[in-house]
Design a protein around this motif. Structure first.
Motif, PDB file in Angstrom:
ATOM      1  N   ASP A 162       0.853  -1.191   0.000  1.00  0.00           N
ATOM      2  CA  ASP A 162       0.000   0.000   0.000  1.00  0.00           C
ATOM      3  C   ASP A 162       0.887   1.239   0.000  1.00  0.00           C
ATOM      4  O   ASP A 162       2.125   1.137  -0.019  1.00  0.00           O
ATOM      5  N   GLU A 163       0.226   2.396   0.051  1.00  0.00           N
ATOM      6  CA  GLU A 163       0.968   3.645  -0.065  1.00  0.00           C
ATOM      7  C   GLU A 163       1.937   3.860   1.100  1.00  0.00           C
ATOM      8  O   GLU A 163       2.999   4.471   0.927  1.00  0.00           O
ATOM      9  N   SER A 164       1.598   3.333   2.287  1.00  0.00           N
ATOM     10  CA  SER A 164       2.500   3.584   3.420  1.00  0.00           C
ATOM     11  C   SER A 164       3.803   2.781   3.272  1.00  0.00           C
ATOM     12  O   SER A 164       4.880   3.260   3.646  1.00  0.00           O
ATOM     13  N   TYR A 165       3.721   1.572   2.677  1.00  0.00           N
ATOM     14  CA  TYR A 165       4.938   0.794   2.398  1.00  0.00           C
ATOM     15  C   TYR A 165       5.832   1.560   1.409  1.00  0.00           C
ATOM     16  O   TYR A 165       7.047   1.684   1.599  1.00  0.00           O
ATOM     17  N   VAL A 186       5.533   1.256  -9.564  1.00  0.00           N
ATOM     18  CA  VAL A 186       4.663   1.246  -8.381  1.00  0.00           C
ATOM     19  C   VAL A 186       3.213   1.032  -8.839  1.00  0.00           C
ATOM     20  O   VAL A 186       2.601   1.900  -9.465  1.00  0.00           O
ATOM     21  N   SER A 187       2.681  -0.140  -8.518  1.00  0.00           N
ATOM     22  CA  SER A 187       1.361  -0.532  -9.009  1.00  0.00           C
ATOM     23  C   SER A 187       0.428  -0.820  -7.836  1.00  0.00           C
ATOM     24  O   SER A 187       0.674  -1.737  -7.056  1.00  0.00           O
ATOM     25  N   TYR A 188      -0.635  -0.029  -7.730  1.00  0.00           N
ATOM     26  CA  TYR A 188      -1.594  -0.227  -6.637  1.00  0.00           C
ATOM     27  C   TYR A 188      -2.826  -1.003  -7.081  1.00  0.00           C
ATOM     28  O   TYR A 188      -3.635  -1.386  -6.267  1.00  0.00           O
ATOM     29  N   ARG A 189      -2.998  -1.152  -8.423  1.00  0.00           N
ATOM     30  CA  ARG A 189      -4.175  -1.882  -8.889  1.00  0.00           C
ATOM     31  C   ARG A 189      -3.912  -2.522 -10.242  1.00  0.00           C
ATOM     32  O   ARG A 189      -3.028  -2.075 -11.000  1.00  0.00           O
ATOM     33  N   VAL A 196       6.606   7.109  -8.458  1.00  0.00           N
ATOM     34  CA  VAL A 196       6.451   7.979  -7.298  1.00  0.00           C
ATOM     35  C   VAL A 196       7.649   8.920  -7.213  1.00  0.00           C
ATOM     36  O   VAL A 196       8.790   8.481  -7.361  1.00  0.00           O
ATOM     37  N   VAL A 197       7.375  10.191  -6.999  1.00  0.00           N
ATOM     38  CA  VAL A 197       8.443  11.166  -6.764  1.00  0.00           C
ATOM     39  C   VAL A 197       8.366  11.569  -5.298  1.00  0.00           C
ATOM     40  O   VAL A 197       7.322  12.023  -4.830  1.00  0.00           O
ATOM     41  N   SER A 204       4.508  12.516  -4.694  1.00  0.00           N
ATOM     42  CA  SER A 204       3.460  12.548  -5.704  1.00  0.00           C
ATOM     43  C   SER A 204       3.554  11.300  -6.572  1.00  0.00           C
ATOM     44  O   SER A 204       4.592  10.620  -6.584  1.00  0.00           O
ATOM     45  N   TYR A 205       2.473  10.999  -7.265  1.00  0.00           N
ATOM     46  CA  TYR A 205       2.373   9.742  -8.003  1.00  0.00           C
ATOM     47  C   TYR A 205       1.841  10.015  -9.390  1.00  0.00           C
ATOM     48  O   TYR A 205       0.849  10.729  -9.549  1.00  0.00           O
TER      49      TYR A 205
END
Ligand code: PXL
Length: 280
Positions: A162-165, A186-189, A196-197, A204-205
């Motif tokens: 997830d984003e926190s990792y 970086v793939s969330y789905r 990601v910067v 930001s993504y």
């Protein structure tokens, strides 16, 4: 004098066949309008990702001699971009070159090209990873994929996260010393991936479509396009976005050709990249 015309040094191997490292960086940076000087770290007959029986000529001993000559000639660079390097000892020379041969305030961009899909590339070990972490520590911008960021920071590699990792991973790369981290893949789905910067201004993504998993050579295409866009005055985020769009186009150009498993067909899309840099 035209101050927008930049002289950049890129340090990585020559894989004679395989569309990676210098055979990708040189044409891409040239197409982005830059004088591109090279310091080859090694010469291989092919890259190491899928071919067998490749040759490998280590050029570590030539590097300090080349750098000494450049210093005598008072040659210096507006930016340095490093990619695949051949040995831990070589990385320490590269660190010296970066500090001796760069103009004041010239950015140093390090792509720690050494791993993907949870695994180190052929021939690399913990000592190499530690040396690469020392190089990343002095970078203005580090360009790891998730696997590389995990190796650099001793973080557990995860396929889903997830984003926190991701935020913690970027924080750790920056804690090594990198001023900004541009984290790729970086793939969330499902069906989407992105970059990601992460830096002083936060995180930001940029998300875009995911065409296939782990295409060979795309890391080098991405990094070269990023450097080309960034040195043309784009913000880090815009350079990351332009490089991602270009890489996606290169993968689309290549997919459907099973004989072309070893790299991406980036050449005919160079005008698209140059146009995105001009107008994007
Ligand atoms: O694309 C990264 C790369 C560069 N150079 C060599 C490689 C690889 C990845 O496998 O083997 C020699």
């Amino acid at each position: 004098m035209d101050t927008s015309y930049k002289k950049i040094l890129t340090v990585q191997d020559i894989s004679c066949v395989g569309q990676c490292s210098l055979t990708v960086a040189l044409p891409i940076l040239s197409a982005c309008g830059m004088e591109t000087c090279i310091l080859p770290s090694a010469v291989l007959s092919t890259h190491t990702g899928g071919f067998t029986g490749f040759t490998f000529r280590d050029l570590t001993d030539d590097m300090p001699k080349i750098a000494d000559h450049w210093q005598k000639e008072k040659i210096s660079f507006d930016a340095v971009y490093t990619g695949y390097l051949g040995s831990a000892r070589q990385i320490d020379y590269v660190k010296r070159i970066v500090s001796d041969l760069m103009k004041p305030d010239a950015p140093f961009i390090a792509d720690p090209a050494m791993a993907d899909a949870g695994k180190l590339y052929y021939g690399f070990d913990d000592a190499f990873v530690a040396a690469m972490a020392r190089l990343v520590a002095v970078s203005d911008i580090a360009l790891p994929n998730i696997t590389e960021a995990c190796f650099l920071t001793g973080t557990e590699y995860k396929e889903t996260y997830d984003e926190s990792y991701i935020a913690e991973l970027c924080r750790r790369v920056c804690a090594l010393g990198a001023k900004t981290t541009v984290l790729t893949g970086v793939s969330y789905r499902e069906g989407r991936t992105g970059v990601v910067v992460y830096g002083r201004d936060g995180m930001s993504y940029y998300e875009h479509e995911r065409i296939s998993k782990g295409c060979h050579g795309t890391g080098d295409v991405y990094a070269s396009a990023f450097v080309g866009a960034y040195l043309n005055g784009k913000t880090i985020y815009d350079a990351a976005r332009i490089a991602a769009d270009y890489t996606v186009s290169c993968i689309k150009e290549t997919q459907g050709d099973p004989d072309h498993w070893y790299g991406v067909k980036f050449e005919r899309l160079l005008p698209e990249l140059a146009e995105a840099i001009r107008n994007g």
